[in-house]
Scaffold this motif. Sequence first.
Motif, PDB file in Angstrom:
ATOM      1  N   THR A 145     -41.572  15.305 -54.547  1.00 32.24           N
ATOM      2  CA  THR A 145     -41.734  13.938 -55.019  1.00 32.24           C
ATOM      3  C   THR A 145     -42.492  13.921 -56.347  1.00 32.24           C
ATOM      4  OG1 THR A 145     -41.716  13.080 -52.753  1.00 32.24           O
ATOM      5  CG2 THR A 145     -42.707  11.661 -54.439  1.00 32.24           C
ATOM      6  N   ILE A 152     -41.215   4.435 -51.039  1.00 31.10           N
ATOM      7  CA  ILE A 152     -41.610   5.747 -50.525  1.00 31.10           C
ATOM      8  C   ILE A 152     -42.872   6.214 -51.241  1.00 31.10           C
ATOM      9  CG2 ILE A 152     -40.932   8.185 -50.369  1.00 31.10           C
ATOM     10  CD1 ILE A 152     -37.966   7.075 -50.298  1.00 31.10           C
ATOM     11  N   TYR A 194     -48.340   8.185 -51.769  1.00 32.00           N
ATOM     12  CA  TYR A 194     -47.245   8.338 -50.812  1.00 32.00           C
ATOM     13  C   TYR A 194     -47.382   7.239 -49.767  1.00 32.00           C
ATOM     14  CZ  TYR A 194     -47.031  12.868 -53.090  1.00 32.00           C
ATOM     15  OH  TYR A 194     -46.929  13.869 -54.020  1.00 32.00           O
ATOM     16  N   ARG A 207     -37.788   4.696 -53.893  1.00 27.77           N
ATOM     17  CA  ARG A 207     -37.504   3.721 -52.847  1.00 27.77           C
ATOM     18  C   ARG A 207     -36.314   4.162 -52.010  1.00 27.77           C
ATOM     19  NH1 ARG A 207     -37.836   0.441 -57.497  1.00 27.77           N
ATOM     20  NH2 ARG A 207     -35.613   0.045 -57.375  1.00 27.77           N
ATOM     21  N   HIS A 208     -36.316   3.713 -50.756  1.00 29.24           N
ATOM     22  CA  HIS A 208     -35.151   3.919 -49.900  1.00 29.24           C
ATOM     23  C   HIS A 208     -34.030   3.018 -50.411  1.00 29.24           C
ATOM     24  CE1 HIS A 208     -36.667   6.395 -46.597  1.00 29.24           C
ATOM     25  NE2 HIS A 208     -37.819   5.766 -46.748  1.00 29.24           N
ATOM     26  N   VAL A 211     -32.304   8.053 -51.891  1.00 31.32           N
ATOM     27  CA  VAL A 211     -33.522   7.629 -52.567  1.00 31.32           C
ATOM     28  C   VAL A 211     -33.192   7.185 -53.996  1.00 31.32           C
ATOM     29  CG1 VAL A 211     -35.810   8.391 -53.356  1.00 31.32           C
ATOM     30  CG2 VAL A 211     -34.898   9.228 -51.169  1.00 31.32           C
ATOM     31  N   ASP A 271     -31.460  10.654 -46.075  1.00 29.04           N
ATOM     32  CA  ASP A 271     -31.840   9.390 -46.719  1.00 29.04           C
ATOM     33  C   ASP A 271     -31.438   9.406 -48.187  1.00 29.04           C
ATOM     34  OD1 ASP A 271     -32.980   8.556 -44.360  1.00 29.04           O
ATOM     35  OD2 ASP A 271     -35.066   8.716 -45.038  1.00 29.04           O
ATOM     36  N   LYS A 329     -44.557   5.934 -47.701  1.00 32.03           N
ATOM     37  CA  LYS A 329     -43.622   5.974 -46.574  1.00 32.03           C
ATOM     38  C   LYS A 329     -42.839   7.272 -46.665  1.00 32.03           C
ATOM     39  CE  LYS A 329     -40.290   2.912 -44.354  1.00 32.03           C
ATOM     40  NZ  LYS A 329     -39.555   1.653 -44.470  1.00 32.03           N
ATOM     41  N   GLY A 330     -42.419   7.798 -45.561  1.00 31.07           N
ATOM     42  CA  GLY A 330     -41.659   9.039 -45.560  1.00 31.07           C
ATOM     43  C   GLY A 330     -40.183   8.835 -45.832  1.00 31.07           C
ATOM     44  N   ALA A 331     -39.515   9.938 -46.106  1.00 32.54           N
ATOM     45  CA  ALA A 331     -38.057   9.967 -46.211  1.00 32.54           C
ATOM     46  C   ALA A 331     -37.587  11.187 -45.440  1.00 32.54           C
ATOM     47  CB  ALA A 331     -37.612  10.026 -47.664  1.00 32.54           C
TER      48      ALA A 331
END
Length: 143
Positions: free
Chosen positions: A62, A131, A92, A123-124, A102, A100, A94-96
Amino acid sequence: MSGKKGLDLLRSIATVMTKTNGYDRCLQQLVMVSGGEGRCMAEFKVEEEHLNRAGGLHGGYTATIVDVVTTYALMTKENAVPGVSVDIHVSYLKGARLGDEVIIDANTVRAGRNLAFLECELRHKKDNSIIAKASHTKYIGSG
């Protein structure tokens, strides 16, 4: 530089940067979506190589994305140089997970004589939830 010109430049830069045996090849799956005038938007799908041992998007990956995509955004500014990183801060949120999709949205907040200040969100794609949020400062002076 906007629209098609900006996107073409970003795609050219990304192609040159990732055609290597070095570290930047880990970014080959980034797809440039739009850009120009200090902005860059890219996407990627989380694959196994992007995961940490717990099965989530790796924080180091990331941070690498933030470093590179904000630099791409900066490169769309007139007379821009890529510079060198002075500070990167990533929060950080939120997880991915594997599979997923992104979205990466990077913006040049200000590019002065010596420093550039950039911001970025991952972002998702499915629900636009954040994220990670990041800021990146680069030295772009000549000395």
